[in-house]
Design an enzyme around this catalytic site. Structure first.
Site, PDB file in Angstrom:
ATOM      1  N   GLU A 248       9.270  -9.483 -10.522  1.00 25.83           N
ATOM      2  CA  GLU A 248      10.093  -8.689  -9.607  1.00 25.83           C
ATOM      3  C   GLU A 248      11.512  -9.188  -9.797  1.00 25.83           C
ATOM      4  O   GLU A 248      11.874 -10.265  -9.332  1.00 25.83           O
ATOM      5  CB  GLU A 248       9.610  -8.862  -8.166  1.00 25.83           C
ATOM      6  CG  GLU A 248      10.161  -7.817  -7.206  1.00 25.83           C
ATOM      7  CD  GLU A 248      11.479  -8.225  -6.603  1.00 25.83           C
ATOM      8  OE1 GLU A 248      12.529  -7.720  -7.092  1.00 25.83           O
ATOM      9  OE2 GLU A 248      11.490  -9.030  -5.672  1.00 25.83           O
ATOM     10  N   CYS A 282      17.885  -8.371  -4.084  1.00 27.01           N
ATOM     11  CA  CYS A 282      17.523  -7.688  -5.327  1.00 27.01           C
ATOM     12  C   CYS A 282      17.610  -6.179  -5.192  1.00 27.01           C
ATOM     13  O   CYS A 282      17.786  -5.471  -6.190  1.00 27.01           O
ATOM     14  CB  CYS A 282      16.128  -8.102  -5.772  1.00 27.01           C
ATOM     15  SG  CYS A 282      14.848  -7.829  -4.530  1.00 27.01           S
TER      16      CYS A 282
END
EC number: 1.2.1.-
Length: 488
Positions: A248, A282
């Protein structure tokens, strides 16, 4: 000065060395952290492997594993003030965010506690009358969970929760930039009663900690959240052992606003998308793509709203905006902003390092319309910098949204339902938020395309990431096998 320890095989121990942890709000040392080196990493993995095969863990039923996770969730809730305060001190994230995020951490562990006894195999209706076959799901083995400094408790929960629910054991590596929250979390693992070695918590630097862990032959699955460059090192390290890897990674997420939308909602969502957590997320919506006809009005109102954001000490509940985590990060952001202005981008707000102590950097908006090569448009800054561009057609919005190798998240604001459906089909990202942003749930998978990684966290999908399948055949006939050389 506070001291922290590693947690290996059910025991707390000092590191091979110590290193300083800096409070980003003051720039001062506030704690000593333990550094795990090769020997301790190896012992942590060995402990996890031994625990994986030991009956104290492997002999538990799925519902018994779930009960341990339920207890862990309760302990996280009970310890929320302490955990939130540590995360705020170590990372600079405001206490309002860390406090609310701890509630999500508990919910993720609680969700996977309930899911533990629902990871099922299946019957296979094979076309052979004398045979039966079925699929069994089994835990993959030792998991190396490697998380970055931002939202460590949350980002570890989405790995550790499903891994334990599936029956795996874990070596959890906290980021050396701010490891305090996870080293404290190890105490909750211990208190919850997990058998020794089931979860081990370490921290340390790349060459002697992260590299050793990701290359370890006993690690079956590596779950990593972080940047693409580190991910490439991890993939190379894991190749020797062909360990499974889920990633991720970062993003350069587009926030797309059409003229037919509710402007007030879009403004608040854009503030949340890029300036919450000081942009250190993110999924930060760092590229605003605005329909040309409303650009001037939207930017004016956005700039006015940004000026009212309350910057201050992160441990003050009234503060809305805190410091960056490291001085190095602030320097990188300033360099990219300056370079983008040199390339022709127009500075709307911010853009200058804040005076005083700590690693503060103001909310910054760059109008990059007509400056397609501006560095801020293409670089994941991991900070509070919004790059603005315009579009005049839906097709142009899609083209610009997809003009990046990343594909983690995106936001689309429109009141046109059919357009919303067209946009969700066309945008290449693992998450599309429609008329909202930065929303998560334990039930919903999370992950990206391209340089934003592969694999999914959240929901049943995440638990299945930590399993492998076994196909079992049963011959039902009493008749002898007539021809051993014919495939049946």
């Amino acid at each position: 000065m506070q001291q922290f320890q590693l947690y290996i095989n059910g025991k707390f121990e000092d590191g091979a060395a110590q290193f300083d942890s800096i409070n980003p709000a003051t720039g001062e040392i506030w704690a000593k952290m333990p550094e795990a080196r090769t020997d301790q990493v190896n012992r942590a993995v060995d402990a996890a492997e031994q625990a994986f095969y030991d009956s104290s863990w492997s002999g538990l039923t799925a519902s018994q594993r779930g009960k341990l996770l339920y207890k862990l969730a309760d302990l996280v809730e009970k310890s929320a003030p302490r955990l939130a305060a540590l995360e705020t001190t170590d990372t600079g994230k405001i206490i309002r965010e860390t406090s609310s995020q701890i509630a999500y951490v508990a919910e993720y562990y609680r969700y996977y506690a309930g899911l533990a006894d629902k990871i099922e195999g299946s019957f296979i209706p094979v076309d052979k009358p004398d045979m039966q076959a079925w699929l069994v799901r089994e835990p993959v083995g030792v998991v190396a969970a490697i998380v970055p400094w931002n939202s460590q408790l949350f980002l570890s929960a989405v790995k550790v929760g499903p891994a334990l629910a599936a029956g795996c054991t874990v070596v959890l590596k906290a980021s050396e930039e701010a490891p305090a929250p996870l080293l404290e979390f190890a105490k909750l693992i211990d208190e919850a009663g997990f058998p020794a070695g089931v979860v081990n918590v370490i921290t340390g630097f790349g060459p002697e900690c992260g590299a050793v862990l990701s290359a370890h032959p006993k690690v079956a699955h590596i779950a990593f959240t972080g940047g693409p460059e580190t991910a490439k090192h991890i993939v190379r390290n894991s190749a020797e052992n062909l360990a499974k890897v889920s990633l991720e990674l970062g993003g350069k997420s587009p926030f797309i606003v059409f003229a037919d939308t509710d402007i007030n909602s879009a403004l608040n969502a854009q503030i949340a998308a890029i300036f919450a957590a000081t942009g250190q997320s993110c999924v930060a919506g760092s590229r605003l793509l605005i329909e040309e006809s409303i650009k001037d009005e939207f930017l004016q109102r956005l700039a006015e709203r940004v000026q009212s954001i309350k910057m201050g000490l992160p441990d003050d509940m009234q503060t809305e905006y805190g410091p960056l985590c490291t001085l190095k990060q602030r320097e990188k952001i300033q360099q990219v902003v300056q370079r983008s202005v040199e390339q022709g981008a127009k500075l709307i707000t911010g853009g200058q390092v804040c005076d005083g102590a700590g690693y503060y950097y103001p909310p910054t908006i760059l109008d990059c319309s007509g400056v397609s090569d501006a560095q801020s448009i293409h670089t994941e800054l991991f900070g509070p910098v919004l790059s603005v561009d315009t579009f005049s057609t839906e097709a142009e919005a899609i083209q610009k949204a997809n003009s990046t190798p990343y594909g983690l998240a995106s936001g689309v604001f429109t009141s046109n339902l059919t357009r919303a459906h067209r946009m969700t089909r066309a945008i290449r990202s693992g998450i599309v938020w429609l008329n909202t942003y930065r929303v998560v749930s334990p039930l919903a998978p999370f992950g990206g395309y391209g340089l934003s990684g592969h694999g999914r966290e959240g929901g049943l999908s995440a638990a299945l990431e930590y399993t492998t399948t076994k196909t079992v055949w049963l011959r039902m006939s009493d008749q002898p096998i007539d021809d051993p050389f014919v495939m049946r």
